[in-house]
Design an enzyme around this catalytic site. Structure first.
Site, mmCIF file in Angstrom:
data_model
loop_
_atom_site.group_PDB
_atom_site.id
_atom_site.type_symbol
_atom_site.label_atom_id
_atom_site.label_comp_id
_atom_site.label_asym_id
_atom_site.label_seq_id
_atom_site.Cartn_x
_atom_site.Cartn_y
_atom_site.Cartn_z
ATOM 1 N N HIS A 19 -8.494 -6.341 5.103
ATOM 2 C CA HIS A 19 -8.758 -5.655 3.803
ATOM 3 C C HIS A 19 -10.190 -4.578 3.949
ATOM 4 O O HIS A 19 -10.639 -3.857 2.605
ATOM 5 C CB HIS A 19 -9.650 -7.115 2.913
ATOM 6 C CG HIS A 19 -8.115 -7.331 1.572
ATOM 7 N ND1 HIS A 19 -7.714 -6.407 0.918
ATOM 8 C CD2 HIS A 19 -9.184 -7.038 0.652
ATOM 9 C CE1 HIS A 19 -7.639 -6.327 -0.122
ATOM 10 N NE2 HIS A 19 -8.732 -7.481 -0.335
ATOM 11 N N ASN A 66 -13.354 -7.228 -5.675
ATOM 12 C CA ASN A 66 -12.686 -6.644 -7.519
ATOM 13 C C ASN A 66 -13.538 -6.321 -8.362
ATOM 14 O O ASN A 66 -13.121 -6.219 -9.626
ATOM 15 C CB ASN A 66 -12.264 -8.235 -7.769
ATOM 16 C CG ASN A 66 -13.408 -9.418 -7.766
ATOM 17 O OD1 ASN A 66 -14.309 -9.050 -7.253
ATOM 18 N ND2 ASN A 66 -13.478 -10.203 -8.420
ATOM 19 N N ASP A 91 -6.803 -0.599 2.003
ATOM 20 C CA ASP A 91 -5.305 -0.956 3.229
ATOM 21 C C ASP A 91 -4.090 -1.459 2.294
ATOM 22 O O ASP A 91 -4.646 -0.743 1.225
ATOM 23 C CB ASP A 91 -5.798 -2.383 3.570
ATOM 24 C CG ASP A 91 -6.513 -3.864 2.226
ATOM 25 O OD1 ASP A 91 -7.433 -3.071 1.180
ATOM 26 O OD2 ASP A 91 -5.447 -4.392 2.137
ATOM 27 N N ASN A 112 -6.390 -5.292 -5.721
ATOM 28 C CA ASN A 112 -7.896 -5.848 -6.672
ATOM 29 C C ASN A 112 -9.302 -4.429 -6.350
ATOM 30 O O ASN A 112 -9.770 -3.916 -7.569
ATOM 31 C CB ASN A 112 -8.792 -7.059 -6.479
ATOM 32 C CG ASN A 112 -7.853 -8.089 -6.612
ATOM 33 O OD1 ASN A 112 -6.750 -7.790 -7.584
ATOM 34 N ND2 ASN A 112 -8.363 -8.914 -6.440
#
Length: 203
Positions: A19, A66, A91, A112
């Site tokens: 991520h 997020n 990503d 997110n």
């Protein structure tokens, strides 16, 4: 001025996660183009560099994924940077490992970080989509992105980040198609034109 944003989660616990490849990309660009030292600003870490003909603000939000849009919106407002001059490195599960695709706008594909930026800033920014592959089962996605790249994946991750750093002048100049093509050719030249999920080169 243009704004390059790398997405990731802050802290050493997440540093090697799939991520966090957006953070890795920005670190490589900052090193290659002799950016100033990173400093805390805009709810993240930021620095500036002259990349080709352009002055570029590099930003790694430290808000956790997020809430990335809060940091991006703050930097964008401060410098009055148009949304079309914002590029977000992130990503992408739906792209094969070691591949790059650049596009403007579009859906957020459940990401997110993108969802937060779209909510805070609007949707018509550029995405530098960095393929990490898919674990094959939706139930495995959360653990997959929040785990570190496997040792076998490290070489292509480093090569991809280096290739983007090499081509960053094109992206800063708004030549997204040429940037994408240059990265593709560089990765193919290094043998990464067909990568398995774990990052192995084809036999």
């Amino acid at each position: 001025m243009r704004l390059f944003v790398g997405l990731g989660n802050p802290g050493t616990r997440y540093a090697g996660n799939r991520h966090n490849i957006g953070f890795m990309a920005l670190d490589a660009i900052a090193r290659r183009h002799r950016a100033a030292p990173w400093r805390r600003k805009f709810q993240g870490e930021s620095t500036e560099a002259v990349i080709g003909p352009e002055r570029v603000l590099l930003l790694k939000p430290l808000t956790f994924m997020n809430e990335s849009g809060r940091a991006v919106a703050e930097a964008q407002r401060f410098y009055k940077i148009p949304l079309e001059d914002v590029v977000v490195f992130h990503d992408e599960l739906d792209i094969a490992p070691a591949k790059l695709r650049v596009k403007k706008g579009g859906g957020n594909a459940g990401h997110n970080g993108l969802r937060s930026i779209t909510a805070q800033c609007g949707n018509e920014y550029w995405r530098a989509r960095l393929g990490i592959g898919h674990p094959g089962d939706k139930a495995l996605v959360h653990a997959y992105v929040l785990n570190d790249f496997a040792k076998a994946e490290t070489p292509w991750v480093e090569d991809l980040c280096d290739a983007m750093a090499d081509g960053a002048e094109l992206l800063a100049a708004g030549e997204d198609a040429r940037f994408q093509n240059k990265v593709h050719l560089a990765m193919a030249g290094r043998g990464w034109d067909e990568v398995k999920r774990v990052g192995e080169k084809p036999a």
